[in-house]
Structures are given as structure tokens and as C-alpha cells.
Write an enzyme that holds these catalytic residues in place. Structure first.
Site, PDB file in Angstrom:
ATOM      1  N   LYS A 111       0.835  -1.209   0.000  1.00 18.90           N
ATOM      2  CA  LYS A 111       0.000   0.000   0.000  1.00 18.90           C
ATOM      3  C   LYS A 111       0.870   1.259   0.000  1.00 18.90           C
ATOM      4  O   LYS A 111       0.598   2.211  -0.735  1.00 18.90           O
ATOM      5  CB  LYS A 111      -0.924  -0.025   1.218  1.00 18.90           C
ATOM      6  CG  LYS A 111      -1.785   1.206   1.405  1.00 18.90           C
ATOM      7  CD  LYS A 111      -2.885   1.002   2.419  1.00 18.90           C
ATOM      8  CE  LYS A 111      -2.516   0.137   3.583  1.00 18.90           C
ATOM      9  NZ  LYS A 111      -1.374   0.635   4.380  1.00 18.90           N
ATOM     10  N   THR A 120       3.951   1.385  -1.069  1.00 17.68           N
ATOM     11  CA  THR A 120       4.613   1.396  -2.368  1.00 17.68           C
ATOM     12  C   THR A 120       3.716   2.034  -3.427  1.00 17.68           C
ATOM     13  O   THR A 120       4.173   2.856  -4.242  1.00 17.68           O
ATOM     14  CB  THR A 120       4.983  -0.047  -2.779  1.00 17.68           C
ATOM     15  OG1 THR A 120       5.805  -0.627  -1.758  1.00 17.68           O
ATOM     16  CG2 THR A 120       5.714  -0.077  -4.102  1.00 17.68           C
ATOM     17  N   ARG A 165       3.165   7.815   7.148  1.00 16.08           N
ATOM     18  CA  ARG A 165       3.529   7.625   8.551  1.00 16.08           C
ATOM     19  C   ARG A 165       5.006   7.249   8.664  1.00 16.08           C
ATOM     20  O   ARG A 165       5.595   6.738   7.729  1.00 16.08           O
ATOM     21  CB  ARG A 165       2.696   6.492   9.172  1.00 16.08           C
ATOM     22  CG  ARG A 165       1.219   6.818   9.327  1.00 16.08           C
ATOM     23  CD  ARG A 165       0.443   5.581   9.725  1.00 16.08           C
ATOM     24  NE  ARG A 165       0.518   4.565   8.686  1.00 16.08           N
ATOM     25  CZ  ARG A 165       0.327   3.266   8.896  1.00 16.08           C
ATOM     26  NH1 ARG A 165       0.077   2.817  10.099  1.00 16.08           N
ATOM     27  NH2 ARG A 165       0.403   2.411   7.893  1.00 16.08           N
ATOM     28  N   LYS A 196       7.275  -7.750   9.418  1.00 17.44           N
ATOM     29  CA  LYS A 196       6.711  -7.001   8.294  1.00 17.44           C
ATOM     30  C   LYS A 196       7.738  -6.132   7.577  1.00 17.44           C
ATOM     31  O   LYS A 196       7.596  -5.800   6.411  1.00 17.44           O
ATOM     32  CB  LYS A 196       5.544  -6.132   8.790  1.00 17.44           C
ATOM     33  CG  LYS A 196       4.704  -5.527   7.689  1.00 17.44           C
ATOM     34  CD  LYS A 196       3.445  -4.899   8.277  1.00 17.44           C
ATOM     35  CE  LYS A 196       2.558  -4.325   7.188  1.00 17.44           C
ATOM     36  NZ  LYS A 196       3.138  -3.156   6.517  1.00 17.44           N
ATOM     37  N   ALA A 205      -2.431   0.966  12.865  1.00 18.41           N
ATOM     38  CA  ALA A 205      -3.841   0.988  12.473  1.00 18.41           C
ATOM     39  C   ALA A 205      -4.634  -0.153  13.099  1.00 18.41           C
ATOM     40  O   ALA A 205      -5.856  -0.079  13.162  1.00 18.41           O
ATOM     41  CB  ALA A 205      -3.972   0.920  10.955  1.00 18.41           C
ATOM     42  N   PHE A 265      -3.128  -0.701   7.005  1.00 18.98           N
ATOM     43  CA  PHE A 265      -3.833  -1.960   6.805  1.00 18.98           C
ATOM     44  C   PHE A 265      -5.049  -1.783   5.894  1.00 18.98           C
ATOM     45  O   PHE A 265      -5.041  -0.942   5.013  1.00 18.98           O
ATOM     46  CB  PHE A 265      -4.188  -2.611   8.141  1.00 18.98           C
ATOM     47  CG  PHE A 265      -2.983  -3.024   8.939  1.00 18.98           C
ATOM     48  CD1 PHE A 265      -2.025  -3.859   8.384  1.00 18.98           C
ATOM     49  CD2 PHE A 265      -2.779  -2.575  10.231  1.00 18.98           C
ATOM     50  CE1 PHE A 265      -0.895  -4.247   9.107  1.00 18.98           C
ATOM     51  CE2 PHE A 265      -1.657  -2.954  10.963  1.00 18.98           C
ATOM     52  CZ  PHE A 265      -0.723  -3.796  10.402  1.00 18.98           C
ATOM     53  N   PHE A 296       2.474  -8.206  -9.246  1.00 18.12           N
ATOM     54  CA  PHE A 296       3.660  -9.021  -8.974  1.00 18.12           C
ATOM     55  C   PHE A 296       4.035  -9.774 -10.247  1.00 18.12           C
ATOM     56  O   PHE A 296       3.175 -10.074 -11.084  1.00 18.12           O
ATOM     57  CB  PHE A 296       3.382 -10.021  -7.842  1.00 18.12           C
ATOM     58  CG  PHE A 296       3.397  -9.415  -6.459  1.00 18.12           C
ATOM     59  CD1 PHE A 296       4.328  -9.823  -5.521  1.00 18.12           C
ATOM     60  CD2 PHE A 296       2.468  -8.446  -6.090  1.00 18.12           C
ATOM     61  CE1 PHE A 296       4.344  -9.274  -4.240  1.00 18.12           C
ATOM     62  CE2 PHE A 296       2.471  -7.892  -4.816  1.00 18.12           C
ATOM     63  CZ  PHE A 296       3.416  -8.305  -3.885  1.00 18.12           C
ATOM     64  N   TRP A 338       6.400  -1.063  -8.171  1.00 15.49           N
ATOM     65  CA  TRP A 338       7.579  -1.651  -7.516  1.00 15.49           C
ATOM     66  C   TRP A 338       8.699  -1.801  -8.541  1.00 15.49           C
ATOM     67  O   TRP A 338       9.836  -1.442  -8.290  1.00 15.49           O
ATOM     68  CB  TRP A 338       7.229  -3.024  -6.923  1.00 15.49           C
ATOM     69  CG  TRP A 338       8.329  -3.596  -6.082  1.00 15.49           C
ATOM     70  CD1 TRP A 338       8.492  -3.475  -4.735  1.00 15.49           C
ATOM     71  CD2 TRP A 338       9.456  -4.373  -6.543  1.00 15.49           C
ATOM     72  NE1 TRP A 338       9.637  -4.128  -4.319  1.00 15.49           N
ATOM     73  CE2 TRP A 338      10.251  -4.682  -5.412  1.00 15.49           C
ATOM     74  CE3 TRP A 338       9.870  -4.832  -7.794  1.00 15.49           C
ATOM     75  CZ2 TRP A 338      11.421  -5.421  -5.496  1.00 15.49           C
ATOM     76  CZ3 TRP A 338      11.055  -5.574  -7.881  1.00 15.49           C
ATOM     77  CH2 TRP A 338      11.808  -5.872  -6.741  1.00 15.49           C
TER      78      TRP A 338
END
Length: 560
Positions: free
Chosen positions: A76, A78, A99, A110, A278, A306, A386, A414
Site C-alpha cells: 500500500k 509502495t 507515517r 513485516k 492501524a 492496513f 507481482f 515496484w
């Protein structure tokens, strides 16, 4: 396979050619006199600069949210960064607003929160570690208040604090399960009063929420003064103001209040400030950073943590309500991997084509679309692509989304940076050319806390009902009796499911949300509702990311 794909995020970030932060600021009309630099590539924006921008017209606000993620997250951040870069490529004066990362996920499972691939903010390692010291300031202010509370009790307890009703917890920006429940005051008479105590991770501290919601120093101090630390022998609230801690906490937070400016890999300005989780807090960057970005940019792209059931709901019902913000477009990020995960595929097999699992799991995306439609803001669904995604899978999702009446765009940010976000940027710009949307909240202030909880549980999670532990019922009654019933609610819930059970993937039905604890964040201005087994102090996994991080030839390695 291209060379780009085989490079790690940290390799890409370390090879980046950053511009001096003064040049990045200049894109937004910020002079070097308005910067407080932390080295060559990061700076805080002065209060004087913020004051000078107050008369500027507001730009347009784009919120980026997501479906329920896999344990590794779905990119998200990214996509947020890639969209900002794409908008700049299209000649728009855009910035991204994010953030700050917590050290907990960086060393846990993560990873950091700088984006990924060719859609990152840099300097990546500095952002993910100590950055400009904001989290240290928040941790220090939190623990100063805890120290003054215990000292007051030790020095005679003039406020008649009931040591069985102390609600203020210490904090640390690290996943450390051993600190969840502790005993303090052990030792001799001069070592304090023996009592049970607790730690939360710093991003769950009420001071983090306060910093992110405060407009200025005056507002910050007013909010700090309202923090409830304990109850006295008569059951009356004892506040930080009564402990005379507000001025010292404000002094620790003075510089942390100023938004930070860095850059993306393509030199798009990025405001990165504040970082409440979150799943256990309200999950949005600071109001000051968002408002500043709107005053300095034509388009500000921000994210909420999230899925839409957590960060977006809190952004729309807490942050927008408190700050008077109105989003113009919502971007909903999904991945083929997350949808297959929600369809029951083991995370080790998410790279394999599986149309059956995709069809099973796409109901999760369907629910998130319906959730966001509650707010009256136009939605663009984007697939963060992806290399393992197949044409059949991509085509299936596109057809599903368009049948739901939403715009759709592929994003390959990405691998390609801003260029991979042009399709998404075109869709966003097209929506911004329409009339401003009729944004509205999910619930009104006048509802009771229980009615607000039920509204979120049924309309956002899809629950049938809500159950309450006896202690939670008692806590809700006390909050109502104290006159705080009109505050919004901040739901603490697992990010992996629409329900409060992380094992219930897809679009669960026929379930009850279980509320085990409720407490008041009077300074931040919301009621925290703890559901299921969610922890406010996470633990490390069996193999933490910290095991792979090192410094070799004066370069940090293994950070992601």
C-alpha cells in the site's frame, strides 16, 4: 528477468541519487530558511512556514487503503509513493504524506515502511531506524508521565490515587512481549510502591495519537492536559494536568510536532510524520503534515494503515472528523496474492496460478469496495502487480471490479516506479476533474459508543452482533457517566480478517465481534475498543527480521 527485479529494496535505495533537501523543498515553494535540516537529505518544516501557508487554497486529497493483507503486507505504501511519482510525471504538483515506521515491524516480520522497489522514500535506512527522533520524543514524554505518576504516589499521594486503578502504561518502540505485564516498585521503601504495570508499543501510546491529531502547540498542550492517568479513591479521573506534567511533556515534543520532509526515488516531496498503528491505534499520519501538504500541493496522496476495515475507517471517521478533512478520491489496493490468501491458499504457494482460490478470495475485495461506498467518495481499485501474476488472474479481477461499478487500474510501481503508476494516475486525475464528492461519516456523534461499535461491526466488518466482556460493559458505562459518550470509537482489531479472528479469511459471515476491553483516550479524543486477542504490545516471531540485519563496510544490510 530484468535487473531491477533481482535487486533488493535496500540495494535500490542505497544506489539512489538523492537531491539536497533544499531542492525538494523548493518544488513546493519552501525556502531554505523554512527548513530545519537533519543532514543533507531530511528536514523538519518550521512553524513559521506552516503559518505562512495557512492562507493558501487547499489542494485535492487522495486516500490510499487496501484489502486485508497477507502477513508481509500488500504494498500500500509502495502504491502511494508510486502514485505520487506518476502524478509528478504527468506535470502535477503532487506530494505524498506517510507515517513514520515503527522499529517493532522493522525488526519483527513485516519490515519497514519506506515503500519498495522503485517506489520508495529515501534515505530508507534512516527513515526506518531513528529518523529525526520523533518516536524517541514520544516514548520519552509517555514515560516521563509514568515516572511522575509513580513519583507522586511515592511522595505522599496528595491526589489520593488508587494504585489499583492506574491506567497509564509505559511504552517502548520495540516488540517485547515480556513487558506486557510486569511488576514495578520491587526492592526497598525508596524504590516506589509495588504494583502491577504494563508496556505498550510506542505507536499505541495515546501521546502518539495526540501528536498526530494536534493542530499546534496550544492544541497539543490542551490535549496532553486531558490525559487520564488513573482514578482516585472516589473513582474520579486523575489527569496529566493534575500531575503538573504537561509543560515538560510539551518540551520533549516541541520539535517532534514539526512535519518531516524527505523525497521519493524520483524526487517527489514526501512528508513523513507520526505513526500510530492501524490495528491498535488510528493508523494515520499527522494532521499537521496532511494539512501542510494540501496547502503546498495541487494533489496530496496519503495512506491509512492496513485494510479499509481499519486504517481507512479510522481516517474517515476519526481523522477527517477531528481535522475537517474531506478526501476527493479513494484508491483501494489489492494484490492477486492477498486475494488468493483470502481464498485459502497457503502463503508458500501464493506465486502459483490458482483461479479457483482467486474466485473464493475476491469476496474480500468486494466487501472492501462496499465498505468504502458507505462514505460517498469515488473509488479506484488498483492491483499492485507481482511478476507471478498471470494474465488470466489479472483479467478476472479487472472484470470483477468493473462489474462492481468501480474504476480499475494496474500498478507496476515496484518494478517501474512512477512510470508503472501512470494508468492509476490517469484514473485519479479523471475523478478529480469531477465535482467534489458528497463525503459523509459512517456514524453521527450523537450515537452512544455501543451504537457506534455496532455500526462499525455490522457495516464495515459484516458481523451479526457484538458481545462484551463484563469489564468492557462496566468501562463503557463509566465513559458515558463521565460525559465522553459523543467521542468517536477507535477499534483495535486484527488486520488479517474482516472479523476479530485472524483465521477467518475472505468475507466471513454469521460471526460476533468480541469486545474484551474499552478505555478512554480523552486527550486524543476517542474511545479505544479492544477486540478479540489483539495485543497493544506485539511480540517477535520465531525468526525475527532482526536476525538478518547487519552493518558491512559501513552500510546497513538486510533491512527491508
Amino acid at each position: 528477468m530484468s535487473e531491477k527485479i533481482i535487486k533488493s529494496d535496500i540495494q535500490i535505495a542505497q544506489e539512489a541519487k538523492m537531491l539536497p533537501i533544499g531542492e525538494i523543498a523548493g518544488q513546493l515553494g519552501i525556502t531554505e530558511d523554512d527548513l530545519e535540516c537533519y543532514g543533507k537529505y531530511k528536514a523538519k518544516i518550521s512553524n513559521e512556514c506552516i503559518q505562512k501557508t495557512l492562507g493558501n487554497p487547499d489542494g485535492r486529497l487522495v486516500l490510499v487503503t487496501a484489502v486485508n493483507p497477507t502477513p508481509a503486507g500488500e504494498g500500500k505504501t509502495t502504491v502511494t509513493i508510486g502514485l505520487g511519482q506518476a502524478l509528478c510525471r504527468m506535470g502535477k504538483k503532487a506530494s505524498v504524506v506517510l507515517r513514520e515506521p515503527s522499529l517493532g515491524p522493522c525488526f519483527g516480520i513485516k519490515g519497514g515502511a519506506a515503500g519498495g522497489g522503485y517506489s520508495q522514500v529515501v534515505p530508507m535506512e534512516e527513515l526506518n531506524l531513528h529518523f529525526t527522533g520523533d518516536f524517541h520524543a514520544i516514548t520519552s514524554a509517555n514515560n516521563l508521565l509514568a515516572a511522575m505518576l509513580d513519583n507522586h504516589i511515592q511522595q505522599g499521594n496528595e491526589l489520593r490515587i488508587d494504585t489499583r486503578q492506574i491506567v497509564w502504561k509505559r511504552c517502548l518502540d520495540m516488540n517485547d512481549r515480556a513487558l506486557r505485564n510486569i511488576v514495578v516498585g520491587m526492592g526497598g521503601k525508596t524504590d516506589g510502591v509495588v504494583r502491577e504495570d504494563h508496556f505498550v508499543i510506542s505507536v499505541a501510546s495515546e501521546i502518539m495519537a495526540i501528536l498526530c491529531l494536534a493542530d499546534d502547540m496550544e492544541d497539543l498542550k490542551e490535549r496532553l492536559s486531558r490525559i487520564i492517568v488513573a482514578y482516585d479513591m472516589d473513582g474520579e479521573a486523575v489527569t496529566a494536568k493534575q500531575l503538573k506534567a504537561v509543560g515538560a511533556m510539551a518540551a520533549l515534543l516541541k520539535d517532534a510536532m514539526k512535519p518531516n520532509l524527505i523525497q521519493t526515488l524520483e524526487h517527489t516531496p514526501a512528508f513523513v510524520h507520526g505513526g500510530p498503528f492501524a490495528n491498535i491505534a488510528h493508523g494515520c499520519n499527522s494532521v499537521r503534515a496532511t494539512k501542510l501538504a494540501l496547502k503546498l500541493s495541487d494533489i496530496a496522496v496519503t495512506e491509512a494503515g492496513f485494510g479499509s476495515d481499519l486504517g481507512a475507517e479510522k481516517f474517515l471517521d476519526i481523522k477527517c472528523r477531528k481535522a475537517g478533512l474531506k478526501p476527493d478520491v479513494i484508491v483501494l489496493v489489492a494484490t492477486i496474492r492477498a486475494l488468493k490468501y483470502n481464498g485459502g491458499v497457503d502463503k508458500s504457494r501464493l506465486g502459483e496460478e490458482d483461479l479457483r482460490a482467486l474466485q473464493e478470495g475476491i469476496v474480500n475485495l468486494e466487501k472492501h469496495i462496499e465498505n468504502l461506498q458507505n462514505y460517498g467518495v469515488p473509488i479506484v481499485v488498483t492491483l499492485n502487480q507481482f511478476s507471478s501474476d498471470t494474465e488470466a488472474e489479472l483479467s478476472y479481477v479487472r472484470a470483477f471490479v468493473e462489474k462492481k461499478g468501480c474504476a480499475f487500474a494496474l500498478a507496476s510501481v515496484w518494478e517501474q516506479g512512477g512510470e508503472g503508476g501512470l494508468e492509476l494516475a490517469e484514473k485519479v486525475i479523471g475523478m478529480l476533474e469531477n465535482e467534489r464528492p458528497d463525503f459523509h461519516y459512517l456514524y453521527e456523534d450523537e450515537l452512544t459508543p455501543e451504537q457506534k461499535i455496532t455500526c462499525i461491526a455490522q457495516k464495515i466488518y459484516g458481523a451479526d452482533d457484538v458481545s462484551y466482556a463484563a469489564a468492557a460493559k462496566k468501562q463503557l458505562k463509566k465513559i458515558m457517566d463521565m460525559g465522553y459518550g459523543s467521542l468517536p470509537v477507535c477499534m483495535a482489531k486484527t488486520q488479517y480478517s474482516l472479523s476479530d479472528d485472524p483465521a477467518k479469511l475472505g468475507r466471513p459471515k454469521g460471526f460476533t465481534v468480541h469486545v474484551r476491553e474499552v478505555y478512554l483516550n480523552a486527550g486524543a479524543g476517542f474511545i479505544v475498543v479492544i477486540t478479540g486477542s489483539i495485543m497493544t504490545m506485539p511480540g517477535l516471531p520465531k525468526t525475527p527480521a532482526a536476525e538478518g540485519i547487519d552493518v558491512i563496510d559501513d552500510k546497513i544490510t538486510g533491512l527491508f
